[in-house]
Motif scaffolding. Structure first.
Motif, PDB file in Angstrom:
ATOM      1  N   CYS A 154      12.376   8.721   1.096  1.00  0.00           N
ATOM      2  CA  CYS A 154      11.578   7.722   0.260  1.00  0.00           C
ATOM      3  C   CYS A 154      10.261   7.554   0.997  1.00  0.00           C
ATOM      4  O   CYS A 154       9.248   7.048   0.365  1.00  0.00           O
ATOM      5  CB  CYS A 154      12.555   6.391   0.267  1.00  0.00           C
ATOM      6  SG  CYS A 154      11.594   4.989  -0.503  1.00  0.00           S
ATOM      7  N   PHE A 155      10.230   7.693   2.520  1.00  0.00           N
ATOM      8  CA  PHE A 155       9.053   7.309   3.129  1.00  0.00           C
ATOM      9  C   PHE A 155       7.914   8.315   3.047  1.00  0.00           C
ATOM     10  O   PHE A 155       7.061   8.281   3.482  1.00  0.00           O
ATOM     11  CB  PHE A 155       9.179   7.118   4.500  1.00  0.00           C
ATOM     12  CG  PHE A 155      10.182   5.574   4.559  1.00  0.00           C
ATOM     13  CD1 PHE A 155       9.417   4.447   4.740  1.00  0.00           C
ATOM     14  CD2 PHE A 155      11.422   5.890   4.912  1.00  0.00           C
ATOM     15  CE1 PHE A 155      10.273   3.228   4.933  1.00  0.00           C
ATOM     16  CE2 PHE A 155      12.142   4.473   5.115  1.00  0.00           C
ATOM     17  CZ  PHE A 155      11.491   3.330   4.939  1.00  0.00           C
ATOM     18  N   PHE A 156       8.269   9.417   2.580  1.00  0.00           N
ATOM     19  CA  PHE A 156       7.310  10.726   2.434  1.00  0.00           C
ATOM     20  C   PHE A 156       6.225  10.653   1.646  1.00  0.00           C
ATOM     21  O   PHE A 156       5.209  11.205   1.606  1.00  0.00           O
ATOM     22  CB  PHE A 156       8.218  11.858   1.948  1.00  0.00           C
ATOM     23  CG  PHE A 156       9.050  12.459   3.200  1.00  0.00           C
ATOM     24  CD1 PHE A 156       9.466  11.758   4.208  1.00  0.00           C
ATOM     25  CD2 PHE A 156       9.469  13.756   3.019  1.00  0.00           C
ATOM     26  CE1 PHE A 156      10.295  12.341   5.220  1.00  0.00           C
ATOM     27  CE2 PHE A 156      10.225  14.430   3.918  1.00  0.00           C
ATOM     28  CZ  PHE A 156      10.781  13.669   5.040  1.00  0.00           C
ATOM     29  N   GLU A 157       6.135   9.474   0.720  1.00  0.00           N
ATOM     30  CA  GLU A 157       5.209   9.596  -0.095  1.00  0.00           C
ATOM     31  C   GLU A 157       4.291   8.029  -0.230  1.00  0.00           C
ATOM     32  O   GLU A 157       4.597   7.136  -0.805  1.00  0.00           O
ATOM     33  CB  GLU A 157       5.374   9.984  -1.401  1.00  0.00           C
ATOM     34  CG  GLU A 157       4.122  10.146  -2.389  1.00  0.00           C
ATOM     35  CD  GLU A 157       2.782  10.704  -1.611  1.00  0.00           C
ATOM     36  OE1 GLU A 157       1.720  10.636  -1.673  1.00  0.00           O
ATOM     37  OE2 GLU A 157       3.142  12.010  -1.309  1.00  0.00           O
ATOM     38  N   CYS A 220       9.772   2.071  -3.371  1.00  0.00           N
ATOM     39  CA  CYS A 220      11.033   2.219  -3.002  1.00  0.00           C
ATOM     40  C   CYS A 220      11.063   1.686  -1.562  1.00  0.00           C
ATOM     41  O   CYS A 220      12.191   1.872  -0.971  1.00  0.00           O
ATOM     42  CB  CYS A 220      11.675   3.782  -3.157  1.00  0.00           C
ATOM     43  SG  CYS A 220      10.648   5.034  -1.913  1.00  0.00           S
ATOM     44  N   ALA A 221      10.115   1.401  -0.817  1.00  0.00           N
ATOM     45  CA  ALA A 221      10.217   1.171   0.630  1.00  0.00           C
ATOM     46  C   ALA A 221       8.839   0.541   0.904  1.00  0.00           C
ATOM     47  O   ALA A 221       7.673   0.560   0.453  1.00  0.00           O
ATOM     48  CB  ALA A 221      10.435   2.239   1.527  1.00  0.00           C
ATOM     49  N   ARG A 275      10.125   0.003   9.081  1.00  0.00           N
ATOM     50  CA  ARG A 275      10.356   0.495   7.742  1.00  0.00           C
ATOM     51  C   ARG A 275      11.363   0.066   7.193  1.00  0.00           C
ATOM     52  O   ARG A 275      12.541  -0.122   7.613  1.00  0.00           O
ATOM     53  CB  ARG A 275      10.397   2.018   7.982  1.00  0.00           C
ATOM     54  CG  ARG A 275       9.213   2.725   8.543  1.00  0.00           C
ATOM     55  CD  ARG A 275       9.466   4.353   8.478  1.00  0.00           C
ATOM     56  NE  ARG A 275       8.265   4.897   9.442  1.00  0.00           N
ATOM     57  CZ  ARG A 275       7.063   5.340   8.949  1.00  0.00           C
ATOM     58  NH1 ARG A 275       6.890   5.183   7.476  1.00  0.00           N
ATOM     59  NH2 ARG A 275       6.527   5.795   9.893  1.00  0.00           N
ATOM     60  N   HIS A 276      11.177  -0.431   5.905  1.00  0.00           N
ATOM     61  CA  HIS A 276      12.321  -1.090   5.115  1.00  0.00           C
ATOM     62  C   HIS A 276      12.564  -0.323   3.801  1.00  0.00           C
ATOM     63  O   HIS A 276      11.619  -0.309   2.912  1.00  0.00           O
ATOM     64  CB  HIS A 276      12.119  -2.615   4.935  1.00  0.00           C
ATOM     65  CG  HIS A 276      11.908  -3.255   5.989  1.00  0.00           C
ATOM     66  ND1 HIS A 276      12.803  -3.814   6.619  1.00  0.00           N
ATOM     67  CD2 HIS A 276      10.724  -3.889   6.494  1.00  0.00           C
ATOM     68  CE1 HIS A 276      12.602  -4.624   7.489  1.00  0.00           C
ATOM     69  NE2 HIS A 276      11.334  -4.621   7.785  1.00  0.00           N
ATOM     70  N   LYS A 277      13.990   0.246   3.566  1.00  0.00           N
ATOM     71  CA  LYS A 277      13.733   1.150   2.408  1.00  0.00           C
ATOM     72  C   LYS A 277      14.410  -0.182   1.280  1.00  0.00           C
ATOM     73  O   LYS A 277      15.310  -0.881   1.615  1.00  0.00           O
ATOM     74  CB  LYS A 277      14.998   2.194   2.546  1.00  0.00           C
ATOM     75  CG  LYS A 277      15.065   2.882   1.130  1.00  0.00           C
ATOM     76  CD  LYS A 277      15.874   4.067   1.488  1.00  0.00           C
ATOM     77  CE  LYS A 277      16.116   4.545   0.042  1.00  0.00           C
ATOM     78  NZ  LYS A 277      16.993   5.925   0.189  1.00  0.00           N
TER      79      LYS A 277
END
Ligand SMILES: *[C@@H]1O[C@H](CO)[C@@H](O)[C@H](O)[C@H]1NC(C)=O
Ligand SMILES: *[C@@H]1O[C@H](CO)[C@@H](O)[C@H](O)[C@H]1NC(C)=O
Ligand SMILES: *[C@@H]1O[C@H](CO)[C@@H](O)[C@H](O)[C@H]1NC(C)=O
Ligand SMILES: *[C@@H]1O[C@H](CO)[C@@H](O)[C@H](O)[C@H]1NC(C)=O
Ligand SMILES: *[C@@H]1O[C@H](CO)[C@@H](O)[C@H](O)[C@H]1NC(C)=O
Ligand SMILES: *[C@@H]1O[C@H](CO)[C@@H](O)[C@H](O)[C@H]1NC(C)=O
Length: 450
Positions: A154-157, A220-221, A275-277
């Motif tokens: 989810c953090f990739f974009e 999403c995050a 980081r918070h998803k």
């Protein structure tokens, strides 16, 4: 080719081969893979067995990390003596969005208490949609080694709040900000060190920082840092709530599946990234951070990740060539169509490649003319203009031709061009003219020359 060029033939062939090689290399398909769990940030190794990347990872090859040790190089300093080495490598700066193309970032190596010791090294990074590739520097010393960690996809974009080119300043607003310094909302960008981060004027719980993402995203995050201050300052937000909306009016508080407002807790200080998803991704354009608990002051720097872009890599919202890392600027004053005649002639034969992206800027003007301009414009013979329409829609791409005006012919020669509307400017994919004197000229706006 006439016979007097024959002795040059081998040189020309080598040059042609080099040019092809440069063009066909794509780091998203051509990289080496490293699957090495000892690089994990959670691997604490006795430093007696320290490993080193010198001579192993070099600038010759892009690398992709896979496996249980992790797939990304961390953005926070690892603990000392982890990752199977004495000096563990991490990246101080944002991993790029797909649209940013290749970016350069500061590469730090932690040695004991020094989080960023050694000479400053740089690393290139590209986001390939579902993974990152890295081009490491050539190390001159041991024991330096890159760390890896596991990061939720989810953090990739990232949406791109950390880049003013993606989220412009006027899309960052706040209830208030501290004066006499760089504390306003626009400094509330993750990894931004040009200011102090966002600091509200007073420390009270009605303050907020808002980002307008420009259009709806499935978020999403979120990722946060505190203010950008030296070690002796101890001011940062320790908890916050999120409000979101699509219309900048009817805001909802982000809640868990049971309808309870979620309070996000930060464990990082000023510089560490938390980081918070989101367990429940939300569709939103406007997102507000309300700090609820603070350490001295409610400072923040923020970023979001979008679930939608990952599944849709090929149609990323902002085309790569709109990014300053992907185009070259043509800004010479003598490239402007009416530049005063000089004692020499210019030509674009020395463009480095066939088909690189260019943006007209500064004294060269802001675009190419969509009409025939006088021959000998921009201190050349054959003056280049666009025989076709520019794209009128945001991010639209058109394929057309450039014509060169020489003699009595507005199109004595033509060359294919792609033009991308980057919503505020154009970028052009231009072919290198094979001979002199042909040059692509700039104008300002549509009606400078009639
Ligand atoms: C940090 O943010 C400010 C305000 O938007 C901007 O002017 C500056 O260029 C940013 N720094 C970087 C390195 O992007
Ligand atoms: C809280 O903020 C309001 C305006 O936003 C301000 O009038 C008030 O003085 C602040 N309270 C404190 C305790 O700073
Ligand atoms: C070229 O045009 C600009 C206006 O676009 C004008 O200010 C400038 O003086 C002109 N230069 C020459 C050499 O005619
Ligand atoms: C080649 O390019 C350089 C810079 O890009 C420029 O200064 C030079 O004038 C160019 N040469 C010709 C013949 O146009
Ligand atoms: C690009 O598209 C936008 C949005 O449709 C339009 O307003 C603009 O005039 C076009 N040109 C440039 C240079 O952005
Ligand atoms: C522009 O291109 C069209 C074809 O698309 C061609 O017919 C026309 O002759 C060109 N204009 C000039 C001035 O050559």
């Amino acid at each position: 080719m006439t016979s007097r060029f024959l002795p040059l033939l081998p040189v020309l062939i080598v040059l042609a081969l080099l040019a092809t090689r440069v063009q066909s290399t794509d780091e998203c398909t051509s990289y080496s893979t490293i699957n090495d769990p000892t690089r994990s940030v959670s691997n604490e190794k006795n430093s007696e067995f320290a490993l080193c990347d010198k001579g192993i990872l070099t600038s010759e090859s892009w690398v992709r990390f896979t496996g249980s040790g992790g797939t990304v190089i961390p953005n926070n300093p690892p603990q000392a003596h982890h990752c199977g080495t004495k000096s563990s490598g991490w990246i101080r700066g944002a991993h790029p969005a797909v649209a940013e193309g290749v970016v350069q970032r500061e590469l730090c190596y932690r040695y004991n208490e020094n989080e960023c010791g050694f000479d400053s090294y740089e690393i290139s990074i590209r986001n390939c949609g579902s993974f990152f590739v890295y081009k490491p520097p050539d190390l001159t010393e041991c024991y330096l080694r890159l760390c890896t960690e596991i990061l939720d996809e989810c953090f990739f974009e990232p949406v791109g709040v950390s880049s003013p080119f993606v989220i412009p300043d006027n899309q960052m607003t706040a209830s208030s900000y501290r004066e006499n310094g760089k504390y306003s909302a626009k400094y509330g960008r993750l990894f931004n060190v040009s200011g102090n981060g966002w600091f509200p004027k007073n420390r009270n719980k009605t303050d907020w920082l808002q980002v307008d993402l420009g259009k709806e995203f499935q978020v999403c995050a979120v990722a946060t840092q505190g203010g950008n201050y030296g070690k002796k300052h101890k001011e940062w937000t320790t908890a916050f709530k999120l409000l979101y909306s699509s219309d900048d009016k009817n805001r909802q508080t982000y809640q868990d599946g049971n309808g309870v407002d979620v309070e996000f807790y930060r464990v990082g200080k000023n510089h560490e990234v938390d980081r918070h998803k989101l367990s429940r991704p939300v569709v939103a354009r406007y997102i507000r951070f309300y700090p609820t608990k603070i350490r001295e002051w409610d400072s923040l720097r923020v970023e979001f990740s979008s679930a939608t872009i990952i599944s849709n890599f090929k149609s990323a919202s902002i085309p790569a060539e709109c990014s300053p890392s992907q185009y070259q600027e043509l800004n010479e004053a003598d490239r402007y169509w009416n530049a005063s005649v000089k004692s020499y002639l210019a030509c674009d034969k020395n463009f480095s490649t066939h088909g690189a992206w260019y943006r007209f800027a500064g004294a060269a003007g802001s675009m190419m003319a969509p009409y025939c301009i006088p021959k000998q414009s921009c201190i050349t013979h054959g003056a280049g203009w666009i025989n076709g329409s520019h794209p009128s829609e945001a991010y639209q791409l058109v394929s057309t031709n450039a014509c060169f005006h020489w003699g009595s012919n507005c199109c004595v020669k033509s060359s294919p061009v792609q033009i991308r509307n980057c919503s505020g400017y154009y970028v052009y994919k231009l072919q290198k003219p094979e001979t002199c004197y042909y040059r692509y000229c700039g104008v300002n706006g549509l009606y400078v020359y009639v």
